[in-house]
Design a protein around this motif. Structure first.
Motif, PDB file in Angstrom:
ATOM      1  N   GLY A 114      66.620  15.914  58.138  1.00  0.00           N
ATOM      2  CA  GLY A 114      65.723  16.811  57.407  1.00  0.00           C
ATOM      3  C   GLY A 114      64.298  16.871  57.933  1.00  0.00           C
ATOM      4  O   GLY A 114      63.442  17.528  57.341  1.00  0.00           O
ATOM      5  N   VAL A 115      64.008  16.183  59.013  1.00  0.00           N
ATOM      6  CA  VAL A 115      62.665  16.201  59.602  1.00  0.00           C
ATOM      7  C   VAL A 115      62.540  17.427  60.517  1.00  0.00           C
ATOM      8  O   VAL A 115      63.485  17.770  61.226  1.00  0.00           O
ATOM      9  CB  VAL A 115      62.422  14.899  60.410  1.00  0.00           C
ATOM     10  CG1 VAL A 115      61.075  14.930  61.115  1.00  0.00           C
ATOM     11  CG2 VAL A 115      62.551  13.686  59.509  1.00  0.00           C
ATOM     12  N   GLU A 116      61.380  18.088  60.465  1.00  0.00           N
ATOM     13  CA  GLU A 116      61.151  19.207  61.387  1.00  0.00           C
ATOM     14  C   GLU A 116      60.742  18.657  62.754  1.00  0.00           C
ATOM     15  O   GLU A 116      59.974  17.701  62.830  1.00  0.00           O
ATOM     16  CB  GLU A 116      60.030  20.109  60.861  1.00  0.00           C
ATOM     17  CG  GLU A 116      60.411  20.887  59.598  1.00  0.00           C
ATOM     18  CD  GLU A 116      59.216  21.624  59.026  1.00  0.00           C
ATOM     19  OE1 GLU A 116      58.529  22.342  59.775  1.00  0.00           O
ATOM     20  OE2 GLU A 116      58.959  21.443  57.820  1.00  0.00           O
ATOM     21  N   VAL A 117      61.252  19.278  63.805  1.00  0.00           N
ATOM     22  CA  VAL A 117      60.920  18.843  65.168  1.00  0.00           C
ATOM     23  C   VAL A 117      60.487  20.052  65.991  1.00  0.00           C
ATOM     24  O   VAL A 117      61.155  21.080  65.969  1.00  0.00           O
ATOM     25  CB  VAL A 117      62.128  18.153  65.854  1.00  0.00           C
ATOM     26  CG1 VAL A 117      61.804  17.790  67.301  1.00  0.00           C
ATOM     27  CG2 VAL A 117      62.559  16.907  65.074  1.00  0.00           C
ATOM     28  N   THR A 118      59.362  19.917  66.693  1.00  0.00           N
ATOM     29  CA  THR A 118      58.932  20.951  67.636  1.00  0.00           C
ATOM     30  C   THR A 118      59.003  20.378  69.039  1.00  0.00           C
ATOM     31  O   THR A 118      58.495  19.283  69.282  1.00  0.00           O
ATOM     32  CB  THR A 118      57.467  21.385  67.367  1.00  0.00           C
ATOM     33  OG1 THR A 118      57.346  21.716  65.992  1.00  0.00           O
ATOM     34  CG2 THR A 118      57.093  22.585  68.223  1.00  0.00           C
ATOM     35  N   ARG A 119      59.650  21.131  69.938  1.00  0.00           N
ATOM     36  CA  ARG A 119      59.726  20.691  71.335  1.00  0.00           C
ATOM     37  C   ARG A 119      58.820  21.606  72.154  1.00  0.00           C
ATOM     38  O   ARG A 119      59.124  22.788  72.333  1.00  0.00           O
ATOM     39  CB  ARG A 119      61.168  20.748  71.826  1.00  0.00           C
ATOM     40  CG  ARG A 119      62.062  19.741  71.103  1.00  0.00           C
ATOM     41  CD  ARG A 119      63.534  20.007  71.314  1.00  0.00           C
ATOM     42  NE  ARG A 119      64.346  19.170  70.418  1.00  0.00           N
ATOM     43  CZ  ARG A 119      64.643  19.452  69.158  1.00  0.00           C
ATOM     44  NH1 ARG A 119      64.212  20.575  68.611  1.00  0.00           N
ATOM     45  NH2 ARG A 119      65.365  18.631  68.424  1.00  0.00           N
ATOM     46  N   VAL A 120      57.733  21.042  72.618  1.00  0.00           N
ATOM     47  CA  VAL A 120      56.712  21.823  73.314  1.00  0.00           C
ATOM     48  C   VAL A 120      57.167  22.069  74.752  1.00  0.00           C
ATOM     49  O   VAL A 120      57.636  21.141  75.417  1.00  0.00           O
ATOM     50  CB  VAL A 120      55.365  21.056  73.274  1.00  0.00           C
ATOM     51  CG1 VAL A 120      54.314  21.740  74.125  1.00  0.00           C
ATOM     52  CG2 VAL A 120      54.887  20.921  71.827  1.00  0.00           C
ATOM     53  N   PRO A 121      57.042  23.307  75.233  1.00  0.00           N
ATOM     54  CA  PRO A 121      57.462  23.603  76.612  1.00  0.00           C
ATOM     55  C   PRO A 121      56.430  23.121  77.636  1.00  0.00           C
ATOM     56  O   PRO A 121      55.337  22.691  77.271  1.00  0.00           O
ATOM     57  CB  PRO A 121      57.569  25.123  76.636  1.00  0.00           C
ATOM     58  CG  PRO A 121      56.645  25.603  75.568  1.00  0.00           C
ATOM     59  CD  PRO A 121      56.556  24.512  74.538  1.00  0.00           C
TER      60      PRO A 121
END
Ligand SMILES: *Cc1c(COP(=O)(O)O)cnc(C)c1O
Length: 392
Positions: A114-121
């Motif tokens: 349930g954790v939000e994850v952002t993968r930065v390019p």
């Protein structure tokens, strides 16, 4: 046929001075460090000496070092251990597209929880833009996880700037330093890392021991439960010989890193120049300026990277594509794809990672082997036959 090893980012051989420490340790230091008798206390002393040696490599205090089974466990402990124990309804992790599977896998697990994850390019250089991390942050960002040096390209990331951004945003910073520790100078505290991962077998110690630097005051929970070892952060009887070996390896690095980095950079540049001079339609992937001294990643257009790895192996040279082989199909490297390479070019790329056993003679032989293998493979390639017909 002699075999030469150019795959030090995958793992390193155990160095002579580590062997000298390790073998008697295996024979003699068999006590459980938690035992109060002579045997236990002897093991405990060796463990604490290793802790000081690993701490010194990272510019850390010994009580900031937690021993683990390796880089993968340290990454998981850092990421899961911070985020799971953080308070708040919403949690967010910012990481990058070029992380090691140990980091990407831990983040994917948090996503399932349930954790939000952002993968930065990243761009062509393979270096993360700190402003992209800033833009990825949310008011409820718990953790930023960015590697110090990439395992496929050697690209060194602007960790200090990212640390400031993470902290300004109220998050903690984890740094996967497996490919940086022992290759470039590291001061985990000065970098601004709250958590910093290292692995013994990337440092000329055997597999199965790693460490996590945990800056004093970082609220790290455990992810494994049991006894009270490692300040209750990592239960389980310690891998004493592995840890002692890692300590010896760290001590060697502390004393020799600067000279070895100069030597390796010269060899790497010799290899790179030699290949680019000899092999048409080849080029370096990523920025040349900000790299660890031992790594180069080169594409050879119209070649299957796997085929070149095999061809070089037959000639006695061990190199790698860096790409993962999943379900029998060879996937292009996620790192090279994130850098914007075409699928074809990503699959046509090879990582050369140098180390202590390599010398100029081996490098020159490798250049010859690469040139001959690429020429041979291109002659066989239908793509190339077509090209030559077109050019003719
Ligand atoms: C090798 C590596 C790991 C994993 O370390 P292990 O000790 O093999 O589990 C993690 N991160 C990076 C960047 C690596 O190169």
């Amino acid at each position: 046929m002699p075999h030469f090893y150019f795959d030090h980012n995958a793992t390193t051989p155990v160095s002579p001075e580590v062997m000298e420490t390790l073998v008697p340790c295996l024979a003699e230091v068999y006590g459980n460090p938690s035992s109060i008798h002579h045997f236990g206390q002897a093991a405990k002393q060796r463990l604490e000496a290793a802790r000081r040696q690993v701490a010194a490599l990272l510019g850390a205090n010994p009580n900031e070092i937690v021993f683990t089974s390796g880089g993968t466990e340290s990454d998981n402990l850092a990421i899961l251990g911070i985020v799971r124990s953080a308070r708040g309804e919403r949690k967010h992790v910012a990481t990058t597209e070029i992380e090691h599977p140990a980091v990407l896998g831990a983040c994917a697990q948090l996503e399932r929880e349930g954790v939000e994850v952002t993968r930065v390019p990243v761009g062509r250089s393979g270096v993360v833009e700190p402003d992209d991390i800033r833009r990825a942050l949310k008011p409820y960002t718990t953790l930023v996880s960015v590697m110090h040096a990439n395992n496929e390209t050697g690209a060194v990331q602007p960790v200090e700037e990212i640390a400031k951004i993470a902290h300004d945003g109220g998050g903690w910073l984890h740094v996967d330093g497996v490919q940086a520790a022992g290759k470039i100078p590291v001061d985990a505290g000065a970098l601004g890392a709250d958590l910093y991962t290292v692995s013994g077998h990337k440092l000329y110690a055997p597999k199965g021991a790693g460490a996590l630097y945990v800056r004093k005051g970082t609220p790290l929970g455990s992810i494994v439960f049991g006894g009270r070892h490692e300040r209750e952060r990592r239960p389980g009887t310690e891998n004493v010989p592995g840890i002692v070996a890692m300590g010896r390896a760290a001590a060697w690095m502390s004393g020799n890193l600067a000279a070895e980095a100069v030597r390796l950079a010269a060899l790497r540049d010799r290899l790179e120049r030699g290949i680019l001079d000899r092999v048409p339609a080849s080029g370096v992937n990523g920025a040349a300026e900000s790299r660890t001294p031992n790594t180069t990643n080169i594409h050879f257009d119209d070649i299957e990277g796997e085929a070149l790895v095999i061809a070089l192996d037959l000639r006695g040279f061990a190199v790698s594509t860096g790409a993962a082989c999943s379900s029998g199909a060879i996937e292009p490297s996620h790192v090279l794809m994130a850098m914007g390479l075409s699928k074809e070019r990503a699959k046509a790329s090879i990582r050369f990672s140098l180390g202590r056993g390599n010398d100029a003679e081996q490098v020159d032989a490798l250049i010859e082997a690469v040139a001959a293998s690429v020429e041979h493979l291109r002659r066989l390639s239908p793509v190339n036959t077509r090209r030559e017909t077109v050019h003719a």
